[in-house]
Each structure stands twice: as C-alpha cells, then as structure tokens.
Design a protein around this motif. Sequence first.
Motif, short mmCIF file in Angstrom:
data_model
loop_
_atom_site.label_atom_id
_atom_site.label_comp_id
_atom_site.label_asym_id
_atom_site.label_seq_id
_atom_site.Cartn_x
_atom_site.Cartn_y
_atom_site.Cartn_z
N ARG A 140 0.82 -1.21 0.00
CA ARG A 140 0.00 0.00 0.00
C ARG A 140 0.85 1.26 0.00
O ARG A 140 0.46 2.28 -0.56
CB ARG A 140 -0.92 0.00 1.23
N PHE A 172 0.39 1.89 -6.11
CA PHE A 172 -0.98 2.37 -6.20
C PHE A 172 -1.86 1.17 -6.55
O PHE A 172 -1.88 0.72 -7.69
CB PHE A 172 -1.09 3.45 -7.29
N SER A 203 -5.21 0.89 -6.04
CA SER A 203 -6.64 1.18 -6.20
C SER A 203 -7.06 1.12 -7.67
O SER A 203 -8.24 1.31 -7.98
CB SER A 203 -6.97 2.56 -5.63
N THR A 263 -11.81 3.90 -10.30
CA THR A 263 -10.67 3.80 -9.39
C THR A 263 -11.02 4.36 -8.02
O THR A 263 -10.62 3.80 -6.99
CB THR A 263 -9.46 4.53 -9.98
N SER A 283 -10.94 2.36 -4.51
CA SER A 283 -10.22 2.87 -3.36
C SER A 283 -11.11 2.85 -2.11
O SER A 283 -10.66 2.46 -1.03
CB SER A 283 -9.75 4.30 -3.64
N LYS A 322 -11.57 -0.75 -0.89
CA LYS A 322 -10.41 -1.28 -0.17
C LYS A 322 -10.09 -0.47 1.09
O LYS A 322 -9.18 -0.81 1.84
CB LYS A 322 -9.19 -1.30 -1.08
N ARG A 360 -6.55 5.38 0.95
CA ARG A 360 -6.57 6.73 0.40
C ARG A 360 -6.43 6.69 -1.12
O ARG A 360 -5.60 5.95 -1.66
CB ARG A 360 -5.45 7.57 0.99
N PHE A 361 -7.23 7.52 -1.78
CA PHE A 361 -7.17 7.58 -3.24
C PHE A 361 -5.98 8.42 -3.70
O PHE A 361 -5.29 8.06 -4.65
CB PHE A 361 -8.48 8.16 -3.79
#
Length: 210
Positions: free
Chosen positions: A20, A24, A26, A91, A95, A98, A101-102
């Motif tokens: 994470r 990235f 997401s 996306t 995010s 999950k 943070r986007f």
Amino acid sequence: MGNQEEQLNALSDIRNMMDRSSRFISLSGLSGIFAGLTALIGAYIAHGELKKYIKGEYGYGVDADVEIEANLFKLGICVLLIAIAGGFLFTLRQSKKKNIRFWDKTAKNLLVNLAIPLAAGGFFIIFLLVNHPNSFGLIAPSCLLFYGLALINASKYTYSDIRFLGICEVILGLIAMFYIGYGLYFWAFGFGILHVFYGLIMYFKYERAK
C-alpha cells in the motif's frame, strides 16, 4: 502451531502495508474495460467520418483536409476525457472499497511518471500536425508508442501487469509504423481491445477474487 500461524499473519499484514505504501493498488480493472469500450466506440465513429471524407462528403482540397483533421481531433479529445472520467470514478470506487486513500504520494508518483512521456508524445504529435500535415498517418503509431512508454514508466508504482500492457502498446505502435494506411485499426486494437483484455485480467485477478 498457533504461534507460527500468528507470525505468518503478521508477515502478511506487513507485506500488505508495504504494498500500500509503495504501489498504487486502487487501480480498477473496470476502468480499463470502460476505456477500451470508449475507444472502440470512438474508432467506429472515426471510421464513419473517414468514409464520408473518402466519398467526398467533406468536399475536396485543403479545406476538406482541415475539416476532417479537426473533427477527428475533437473526437479524440472527447474519447480521452470520457475514458479519464470513467477511469477516475471506477478507481475512486475501488479505493473506497479497499478503504485506502485515493490520493497519496504513490498516486502522485504514478501520475507524474505517466504524464511525462504522455506530454512529450502530445507535443510531438502537435508538431507533426502543425509542421508536417502530410504525416497524419504517423499519429496513430505515435500515440501507441508514447502511451506504451508512459505505462512502462509508471508501472513501478502500481501493478506489474501495467508494464506488460505498455510493452504490447509499444510493439503495436512499431508495427503500425509499417502499415500507415491502417492506423485507425491499430489504434482501435491498442486502445480498445488491449484495454478491455487487460481490464478483464485485472478485474478477475485483483477484484473478483477478493
């Protein structure tokens, strides 16, 4: 046995945290599918416009050339904006799903590394259009090449699958340089079919299985 299982779980949590923080994750496969379908629709519309141009419905001469180029350019911008909007929404959805943070440092690095080759490719294509009008056939190969290089450059900040997509785009762009009159078909395959195929792989590999 219990302690060993706890240690394995702890290692798994640490690995997920490292993923994470460094990648990235997401990025949604559905965004790739959406972008591919959008590109295929755009290619279909562009094919229709080119048929009109060949039949003389745009007229003849420099004015007709300028008009068809302007229409295809506007169509390309519309396809790009729709694909970006769809990719952003899917996306963002991933995010939230999950619970991560986007927009963070990794997302910024991904965007920067993606934007540099894309910006270079954009300026190169504009230069061709302005200074070498007869090189219109090089636009599709150039789009594929620079887009592929952008994906390869950005792949270290997200899933490694992006790198393979980028390599495929570069190879397709190189092949397209030898078949100038078929640029639209290569463009449709690269931005349409490859994106859908990649999106399906990403979806079933990282989203559907979760």
